[in-house]
Design a protein around this motif. Structure first.
Motif, PDB file in Angstrom:
ATOM      1  N   ARG A   1       0.837  -1.195   0.000  1.00 12.64           N
ATOM      2  CA  ARG A   1       0.000   0.000   0.000  1.00 12.64           C
ATOM      3  C   ARG A   1       0.874   1.247   0.000  1.00 12.64           C
ATOM      4  N   ARG A  40       7.670 -12.915 -11.485  1.00  8.36           N
ATOM      5  CA  ARG A  40       6.198 -12.921 -11.469  1.00  8.36           C
ATOM      6  C   ARG A  40       5.597 -11.959 -12.500  1.00  8.36           C
ATOM      7  N   ARG A  41       6.343 -11.681 -13.541  1.00  7.60           N
ATOM      8  CA  ARG A  41       5.910 -10.649 -14.480  1.00  7.60           C
ATOM      9  C   ARG A  41       4.585 -10.989 -15.176  1.00  7.60           C
ATOM     10  N   ASP A  43       1.870 -12.536 -13.913  1.00 10.87           N
ATOM     11  CA  ASP A  43       0.720 -12.233 -13.068  1.00 10.87           C
ATOM     12  C   ASP A  43       1.067 -11.139 -12.051  1.00 10.87           C
ATOM     13  N   LEU A  44       1.788 -10.139 -12.532  1.00 10.18           N
ATOM     14  CA  LEU A  44       2.316  -9.093 -11.653  1.00 10.18           C
ATOM     15  C   LEU A  44       1.213  -8.154 -11.186  1.00 10.18           C
ATOM     16  N   ASP A  45       1.229  -7.875  -9.903  1.00  8.38           N
ATOM     17  CA  ASP A  45       0.358  -6.860  -9.317  1.00  8.38           C
ATOM     18  C   ASP A  45       1.140  -5.543  -9.309  1.00  8.38           C
ATOM     19  N   ARG A  46       0.518  -4.480  -9.769  1.00 14.93           N
ATOM     20  CA  ARG A  46       1.226  -3.199  -9.854  1.00 14.93           C
ATOM     21  C   ARG A  46       1.763  -2.732  -8.503  1.00 14.93           C
ATOM     22  N   ARG A  47       1.149  -3.175  -7.452  1.00 16.78           N
ATOM     23  CA  ARG A  47       1.606  -2.762  -6.131  1.00 16.78           C
ATOM     24  C   ARG A  47       2.993  -3.300  -5.799  1.00 16.78           C
ATOM     25  N   GLU A  48       3.457  -4.336  -6.558  1.00 22.72           N
ATOM     26  CA  GLU A  48       4.802  -4.868  -6.347  1.00 22.72           C
ATOM     27  C   GLU A  48       5.870  -3.786  -6.553  1.00 22.72           C
TER      28      GLU A  48
END
Length: 362
Positions: A1, A40-41, A43-48
């Protein structure tokens, strides 16, 4: 976050300004986050991206200090000790399990037990699977277990990067620098203990480790910080006007807190009052002249009937430099060296000795 990223950025900045080895810690955490993103590119979450972004912000806030940091790196650094050797990448863990209240750690049974148990728990914490309640077998996985892999990566790679950077950069390493990994390392060790599963097994392991550690602490409990107080007592009765050469000047700050203020104190190698050590280009100054040449200069400062004392120690990476200086000074002044206080290596973290150079009997 976003809120977590801000907290990480602030803490990272504070770390960089208070402990330079945090550069390696934050750099390794950033490297790990980028590896994780690359893996994890799909299924990457932008929050990474918040984590490497927060760490980047920490380094940006450090930029105003970089000129000062660079000046310190080039002109002060750690001239009191040599750079670590490559093999210390495999021996750094002894700093977490030995007593450092004396300059040199003495090999003994309790230190060996502490180190062996510590290393065992480190291995079990990184690679071990929890033992079954009814089993005597602790399985190891050379890939490491998933729940501790991140923390292990941070601990091991930070130490490797820091030691290699110190080795090739010519900067010293002492165990307190590794404080940046102390907390995650405790998590790894705790997991190594937990892997023994049953209360009785855990109690036995903790008793062995704690017993050896307490034994090590007891071994050093009588060690004092500095022998300066003992030297000061010997100098207290010396009349005003005597000159005291302090070699190296690193002994000066502790010595002058206690010693007779009516005496003249001269530090080696700068020939200044050693109440404060000037580290700027210290090694260059130290290497400018030989101990004998410094002794020639010191001899010219001594009056005909002036009493002369030398406070010296053979640690601090100077090896026999101060011994050669004191011997050469006695020869130049045609005086005999009389020991007043002997160096107590086992009883003090900063041992030192006092000798007086007296006029030779006819």
């Amino acid at each position: 976050r976003a809120r977590t990223a801000v907290i990480i950025g602030v803490l990272g900045s504070a770390l960089l300004y208070t402990h330079y080895w945090a550069i390696y810690l934050l750099g390794v955490i950033g490297l790990y986050s980028l590896i994780r993103i690359a893996v994890r590119r799909k299924d990457l979450d932008r929050r990474e991206w918040w984590l490497p972004g927060a760490l980047t912000a920490s380094f940006i806030t450090f930029l105003p200090w970089v000129p000062i940091f660079n000046s310190q790196r080039l002109h002060t650094g750690t001239p009191w000790a040599s750079a670590p050797t490559v093999y210390q990448i495999f021996t750094w863990f002894d700093g977490f399990s030995v007593n450092q209240s004396v300059p040199h750690v003495v090999g003994s049974l309790h230190t060996q037990i502490s180190i062996m148990v510590f290393v065992g728990l480190l291995i079990f914490g990184i690679f071990g699977y929890r033992m079954a309640m009814d089993s005597r077998i602790l399985q190891l996985d050379y890939r490491g277990t998933s729940e501790i892999r991140t923390v292990s990566f941070i601990v091991l790679v930070t130490m490797a990067v820091g030691l290699m950077a110190s080795h090739f950069g010519g900067s010293a390493y002492v165990p307190r620098y590794a404080a940046v990994i102390a907390v995650p390392l405790c998590f790894v060790i705790a997991r190594g203990v937990r892997n023994f599963t049953t209360p009785l097994r855990i109690l036995i392991v903790l008793a062995l480790f704690s017993g050896a550690s307490l034994w090590t602490d007891k071994w050093g409990v009588g060690s004092q910080r500095t022998q300066a107080g003992q030297i000061a007592v010997a100098l207290a009765a010396v009349p005003a006007g005597a000159i005291v050469f302090v070699c190296p000047d690193q002994l000066g700050p502790s010595l002058l807190r206690y010693s007779n203020p009516s005496l003249t104190y001269v530090g080696y190698p700068r020939f200044e009052n050693p109440a404060i050590v000037d580290w700027y280009d210290y090694l260059a100054k130290y290497k400018k002249l030989t101990p004998a040449e410094y002794a020639d200069r010191a001899a010219k400062m001594v009056g005909v009937n002036q009493r002369v004392f030398v406070v010296r120690a053979h640690f601090y990476g100077l090896k026999q430099t101060c011994w050669h200086f004191a011997t050469s000074l006695a020869s130049d002044l045609h005086r005999d060296s009389v020991p007043i206080v002997k160096e107590n290596v086992g009883g003090y973290y900063q041992p030192m000795q006092l000798q007086e150079l007296v006029v030779s009997a006819p």
